[in-house]
Design an enzyme around this catalytic site. Structure first.
Site, mmCIF file in Angstrom:
data_model
loop_
_atom_site.group_PDB
_atom_site.id
_atom_site.type_symbol
_atom_site.label_atom_id
_atom_site.label_comp_id
_atom_site.label_asym_id
_atom_site.label_seq_id
_atom_site.Cartn_x
_atom_site.Cartn_y
_atom_site.Cartn_z
ATOM 1 N N GLY B 90 41.501 23.659 8.927
ATOM 2 C CA GLY B 90 41.975 22.606 9.819
ATOM 3 C C GLY B 90 42.830 21.668 8.994
ATOM 4 O O GLY B 90 43.660 22.114 8.212
ATOM 5 N N SER B 122 40.982 28.148 4.001
ATOM 6 C CA SER B 122 42.078 27.206 4.246
ATOM 7 C C SER B 122 41.743 25.793 3.731
ATOM 8 O O SER B 122 41.563 25.624 2.529
ATOM 9 C CB SER B 122 42.421 27.239 5.730
ATOM 10 N N ALA B 123 41.612 24.795 4.579
ATOM 11 C CA ALA B 123 41.250 23.445 4.125
ATOM 12 C C ALA B 123 39.928 23.458 3.353
ATOM 13 O O ALA B 123 39.763 22.747 2.353
ATOM 14 C CB ALA B 123 41.158 22.489 5.313
ATOM 15 N N HIS B 159 47.403 29.796 2.276
ATOM 16 C CA HIS B 159 48.500 30.212 3.181
ATOM 17 C C HIS B 159 49.821 30.241 2.412
ATOM 18 O O HIS B 159 50.866 29.864 2.959
ATOM 19 C CB HIS B 159 48.638 29.258 4.372
ATOM 20 N N GLU B 194 47.798 34.861 2.478
ATOM 21 C CA GLU B 194 46.822 35.194 3.529
ATOM 22 C C GLU B 194 46.321 36.626 3.342
ATOM 23 O O GLU B 194 47.115 37.570 3.326
ATOM 24 C CB GLU B 194 47.466 35.027 4.900
#
Lengths: 235, 235
Positions: B90, B122-123, B159, B194
């Site tokens: 997020g 991710s985050a 990413h 990714e």
């Protein structure tokens, strides 16, 4: 009376630095023999001197001389005495940190509000909004605040990019990021595509260039605004 | 002994949530009947409950139950008592702000360093580095610090995207952004594409997945690291 150009980008694909803006800048800075350049955002980490030299070359075509704010003994005096001011692009976190560190954020805002002609591109445009919170840049330094110049009553997303429908990349689209901003903030955000700029004359804000801009309001579907749209009502 | 999976993304193009990671997660969380989920980054502004439900559905396939940290009366106790911990993706600015606000940044770091199995995507991966300063996210809230968990002795760019050579967009490439970071910081940065993840077992850090990763060191040309590369020496 405010007299401001807020451009999405300094350079269009295939063009040279500031080239597409030169006709607008000729009229914008018509009463200026020299302008003050703020190179604090220094893209890719280039030096203040290198960046100022690049800008100087572009403004030679308009017969306007350029001096970097770092060349002055006193940054506040430099702003107060400037005939015109240009803040270039690069990293917005760095730019905002440096404006605070040199104690000129508020003075720059007041000076431009009083009528000193101002040009911003990219990061230098981002800071024209209420906050820098819709920048695309990486947080390479920690600024003391995200609050910016507030020359317009909304925020900008320069270099606005439409979602690439062919992409297999799963990172957030620009629209998703702005939606996340609106989960916590009510400030309108204008996605300004490369080639677009805002012209601010007093309280009148007009979209310039050939492209439409994408307007994001909290809890509403985004809309497209045509060139020459009047944005003065936005807040 | 540290036991951590740090993934670039939760989801591959065309796949379902966490699908490509399930074989690795089955072994990673083999001793867990339940895990604690940290939904603070809530992508696109979805609620903590909605996000936890999504994660719960994915972990059903491994017969592991999921409870969100927001469901506990005391966030610190939730972390101390967790059999395993997952922090989802997020917005990294929001995630870091919430970890500080709930006073669990340091505790989470200590707990994972002591051996509680951890998964980040991710985050949730970004915060495994020394700082969040190489995130791609928008600064939608102002965190009290950019310092993060420090589970690995370098920073990540999840990413990671190679420059699109066909693009006419003039915004900075990811590589330019990381170069700007290195104009002010000496921390190594690993661009994790990714489909790649890091496996941390004790002090050993290994690149997993089918893709190479791009390593950025200050004042050096970036290099490509092959899958199964040992990153334990990086600092």
């Amino acid at each position: 009376m405010k007299n401001i150009i807020i451009a999405s980008t300094s350079t269009l694909h295939g063009g040279s630095y500031l080239e597409y803006l030169l006709p607008a800048l000729q009229s914008h800075f018509k009463n200026c023999k020299s302008i003050l350049f703020i190179p604090y955002a220094r893209p890719g980490g280039i030096s203040h001197d290198e960046y100022t030299q690049k800008v100087s070359s572009a403004f030679e075509k308009l017969h306007i001389s350029v001096k970097g704010i770092h060349e002055f003994e006193n940054a506040e005096d430099a702003i107060l005495n400037a005939e015109g001011i240009f803040t270039g692009g690069g990293n917005t976190f760095l730019l905002v940190s440096q404006l605070y560190k040199n104690n000129v954020m508020q003075l720059l805002s007041e000076t431009v509000k009083k009528g000193t002609p101002y040009l911003g591109t990219s990061a230098g445009s981002n800071i024209c909004g209420l906050s820098m919170q819709t920048t695309n840049d990486m947080p390479i330094v920690y600024p003391p605040s995200f609050k910016t110049l507030g020359l317009i009553p909304f925020n900008l997303n320069p270099h606005y990019l439409d979602p690439d429908l062919q992409s297999k990349h799963m990172g957030e689209t620009r629209e998703t990021r702005i939606k996340e901003f609106h989960a916590f903030n009510s400030i309108p955000v204008l996605g300004l595509r490369e080639g677009s700029w805002l012209e601010v004359k007093g309280e009148k804000i007009t979209l310039k260039g050939d492209l439409s801009a994408r307007l994001f309001l909290q809890n509403q579907e985004p809309t497209e605004l045509n060139p020459e749209s009047d944005l003065s009502h936005l807040k």
